[in-house]
Design an enzyme around this catalytic site. Structure first.
Site, PDB file in Angstrom:
ATOM      1  N   HIS A 223       0.749  -1.208  -0.040  1.00 39.23           N
ATOM      2  CA  HIS A 223       0.006  -0.145  -0.038  1.00 39.23           C
ATOM      3  C   HIS A 223       0.936   1.241  -0.019  1.00 39.23           C
ATOM      4  O   HIS A 223       0.257   2.102  -0.344  1.00 39.23           O
ATOM      5  CB  HIS A 223      -1.035  -0.086   1.140  1.00 39.23           C
ATOM      6  CG  HIS A 223      -0.277   0.392   2.476  1.00 39.23           C
ATOM      7  ND1 HIS A 223       0.125  -0.581   3.245  1.00 39.23           N
ATOM      8  CD2 HIS A 223      -0.101   1.452   3.220  1.00 39.23           C
ATOM      9  CE1 HIS A 223       0.674  -0.264   4.221  1.00 39.23           C
ATOM     10  NE2 HIS A 223       0.419   1.099   4.396  1.00 39.23           N
ATOM     11  N   HIS A 285       8.157  -2.053   2.036  1.00 38.30           N
ATOM     12  CA  HIS A 285       7.687  -0.659   2.028  1.00 38.30           C
ATOM     13  C   HIS A 285       8.977   0.131   1.702  1.00 38.30           C
ATOM     14  O   HIS A 285       8.834   1.052   0.552  1.00 38.30           O
ATOM     15  CB  HIS A 285       7.129  -0.172   3.371  1.00 38.30           C
ATOM     16  CG  HIS A 285       6.095  -0.854   3.764  1.00 38.30           C
ATOM     17  ND1 HIS A 285       5.029  -1.244   3.121  1.00 38.30           N
ATOM     18  CD2 HIS A 285       5.456  -0.945   4.959  1.00 38.30           C
ATOM     19  CE1 HIS A 285       4.033  -1.993   3.541  1.00 38.30           C
ATOM     20  NE2 HIS A 285       4.065  -1.692   4.984  1.00 38.30           N
ATOM     21  N   ARG A 414       8.468  13.536   2.641  1.00 36.34           N
ATOM     22  CA  ARG A 414       7.890  13.364   3.955  1.00 36.34           C
ATOM     23  C   ARG A 414       6.801  12.443   3.374  1.00 36.34           C
ATOM     24  O   ARG A 414       5.719  13.010   3.171  1.00 36.34           O
ATOM     25  CB  ARG A 414       7.585  14.324   4.693  1.00 36.34           C
ATOM     26  CG  ARG A 414       7.089  14.072   6.381  1.00 36.34           C
ATOM     27  CD  ARG A 414       7.800  13.284   7.132  1.00 36.34           C
ATOM     28  NE  ARG A 414       8.840  13.726   7.476  1.00 36.34           N
ATOM     29  CZ  ARG A 414       8.977  14.655   8.359  1.00 36.34           C
ATOM     30  NH1 ARG A 414       8.319  14.877   8.992  1.00 36.34           N
ATOM     31  NH2 ARG A 414      10.581  14.892   8.729  1.00 36.34           N
TER      32      ARG A 414
END
Length: 626
Positions: A223, A285, A414
């Site tokens: 995701h 990730h 970020r």
């Protein structure tokens, strides 16, 4: 040469030849898999077609936390925004029956209701089907129920598998045999990680799923690929003239990919202990973010070309190992501090576990673009903040000396919690004297401010939407996973077998020695305020210097404004949230007077340092867990 020496030489040559043949075979298999992807015809579905046909989403694992926090809210939003039809058919699948109204109320509690679409109306679209994962009759009944909804029309079906990898194979087999969409409609499987534990287990899973579904029907999702800042990397690099010419080891000194959570395991330590932080965060990730940062520009932004660019990069990444000449792996585990429990205090964690809750590894890429550039992956639970960012640090140039500058430019992406892209540069302070006073400043693109009013959708919304559209550009291909596991598997096996003792560190601060580890690879680790205090809180001269730099009015005390400056100093010069400033203020303002004297400042720092378990030397006083 003696007979023994000759025999040994022959034996070594034989082993070498065997290894080379094995590597060649593996390379051929990878080439074949990649060729198949490049030659496959995408099964795209346009919005008009999608909205005109019945659509069913079946969620395996519908009673779980992921479904509650992410999946049901994502489906609500997609229906609300007219990306999915509002008569969407949602089916939860589980082994045990549920009370449907209670199930809907509980699993839809995180939906942010909009007047345009009543939550009760959405919940009326949800059904639940109870049955075993390996029961053909249950899948036949599921198919029968879906066909009632489809009312004789070809209907599209998306199956979301949020279940243990051990049942991926049987679930995909049962869906294929008993619950596929009829001709003229699609059947697509969304598979949630983990994709195995290592190269071997992934290969087994891959065989099971691809035995029943074509690669164009499989959507392995990470995701993070649906997060806005990750999606902006390609635009940043290739949509602007200023970045790509600098995007190489000629100008970039290091790249840091950091993920931190200010939470422990929360009673789920038994599950986490079986995987560890490297499998949980890094191999998926952070590695996916790395690929978008480091890959060569693809021929197009279509899935096949993107996958090829990713594979070309991964095949040039060195395999990780504990046996490297230079230490390339750093492992830690958090212990208790204050009210926060340590990892070993979680009753679900095996006694004496050496599982790492913190890890840092350095990846090296053997290609011309990234020669000698360290990519440092760092991930940890039980840290001082929740944050994920990608930090590109540029090399200093000879011309910087003309301005007396010793700071370096950094580009920071970020990802969470406050999505933003900002750059640290040097600028002249305003003034009319001839002296050029230069200081670091921040050029900041905060998503909330720059895109005021824009909708920042959740990552799972995008993943569902792309699956429905047949776009695999943001999903993880089988060849990618082969290479991803190739990089990490030897290291993971060594950790599993040798069980090295991680560096124990109090909840909320980096393990001792991490900054030195980073520096040994040419990476400059910037401390947060808590990390700085943990290491230097008992150094009176350093604390006095910080206080004096903040007390520009020479008032002998710091107010809210000065504490805000302190927060900015350890927040890359950006404006921190009021909550962060207030928390820092309260930590130092012991008497609650509204200002902080030098005495309070020093004592507050020392108090914090003691709570972190540090001694005057900067090493932990107690290395015991719990």
């Amino acid at each position: 040469m003696s007979k023994t020496t000759k025999a040994n030489t022959k034996a070594k040559a034989k082993i070498k030849a065997k290894a080379k043949a094995k590597e060649s075979k593996k390379s051929s298999a990878l080439d074949a898999a990649l060729k198949a992807i490049l030659n496959q015809v995408p099964e795209l579905t346009n919005k008009a077609t999608l909205m005109s046909m019945p659509l069913t989403v079946v969620i395996f694992g519908a009673t779980g936390d992921l479904a509650k926090k992410k999946l049901f809210p994502a489906l609500y939003q997609l229906s609300l925004l007219d990306h999915f039809p509002r008569n969407l058919n949602i089916v939860g699948y589980g082994r045990n029956g549920v009370d449907l109204p209670q199930f809907c109320e509980k699993q839809c509690t995180n939906i942010k209701e909009c007047p345009d679409y009543d939550k009760i109306q959405f919940m009326s679209r949800i059904k639940f089907h109870a049955g075993g994962y390996d029961d053909p009759g249950s899948y036949a009944k599921l198919d029968e129920d879906i066909k009632k909804y489809e009312a004789g029309k070809p209907g599209n079906r998306i199956y979301f598998l949020s279940v243990p990898p051990t049942v991926f194979g049987i679930v995909s087999e049962m869906i294929s045999d008993k619950a596929r969409a009829v001709k003229g409609a699609f059947t697509r499987l969304m598979i949630e990680k983990p994709f195995g534990r290592d190269s071997e287990t992934f290969a087994d899973l891959d065989k099971l799923t691809e035995k029943h579904f074509k690669s164009t029907q499989l959507y392995r999702l990470d995701h993070y690929l649906g997060k806005e800042v990750i999606l902006n990397i390609t635009t940043l690099r290739w949509g602007n003239q200023i970045f790509e010419p600098l995007w190489s080891g000629r100008y970039i000194e290091s790249v840091q990919l950091t993920f931190k959570e200010d939470l422990g395991t929360g009673g789920r330590g038994g599950y986490f202990d079986g995987f560890g932080i490297i499998r949980d965060i890094m191999q998926n990730h952070l590695l996916q973010a790395f690929m978008w940062l480091a890959m060569e520009p693809p021929k197009s932004m279509h899935a096949a070309d993107i996958i090829k660019a990713k594979i070309d990069l991964l095949t040039r990444v060195r395999t990780l190992s504990l046996d490297s000449k230079i230490q390339s792996v750093f492992l830690g585990q958090f212990t208790a501090r204050g009210d926060e429990k340590g990892y070993l205090d979680d009753e679900t964690v095996p006694e004496g576990s050496t599982c790492s809750t913190f890890a840092s590894v350095v990846l090296n890429v053997d290609n011309p673009r990234w020669k000698d550039v360290p990519f440092m992956f760092t991930a940890g639970k039980g840290m001082d903040e929740r944050v994920c960012d990608l930090r590109i640090r540029f090399k200093p140039q000879a011309t910087n000396k003309l301005m007396g500058v010793d700071s370096q430019n950094e580009l920071v992406l970020r990802i969470q919690p406050d999505e933003s892209i900002y750059m640290q540069v040097v600028a002249k302070e305003p003034g009319i004297t001839s002296e050029q006073v230069c200081k670091p400043v921040v050029i900041d693109m905060n998503y909330d401010q720059q895109f005021d009013g824009a909708y920042l959708g959740d990552a799972y919304e995008r993943m569902f939407l792309n699956t429905a559209g047949g776009d695999q550009a943001l999903f993880v291909s089988s060849p990618e996973l082969v290479e991803a596991w190739r990089i990490f598997t030897p290291l993971l096996h060594q950790i599993d077998e040798k069980k090295p003792q991680p560096i124990l560190h109090p909840f909320g601060v980096m393990p001792a020695g991490f900054s030195e580890f980073a520096a040994s690879h040419g990476v400059d680790h910037k401390s947060t305020w808590h990390e700085y205090v943990a290491m230097h809180g008992n150094d009176m001269d350093k604390m006095k210097k910080v206080f004096k730099e903040l007390d520009t009015k020479d008032a002998g005390a710091l107010g809210y404004e000065e504490v805000a400056k302190l927060a900015r100093r350890f927040f890359d010069g950006r404006q921190p949230t009021p909550a962060r400033i207030q928390s820092l203020f309260e930590e130092l303002d012991e008497d609650g007077s509204g200002d902080i004297t030098l005495k309070e400042f020093i004592e507050g720092a020392q108090r914090m340092q003691r709570s972190f378990g540090y001694s005057d030397t900067g090493m932990f006083v107690s290395m015991g867990g719990g």
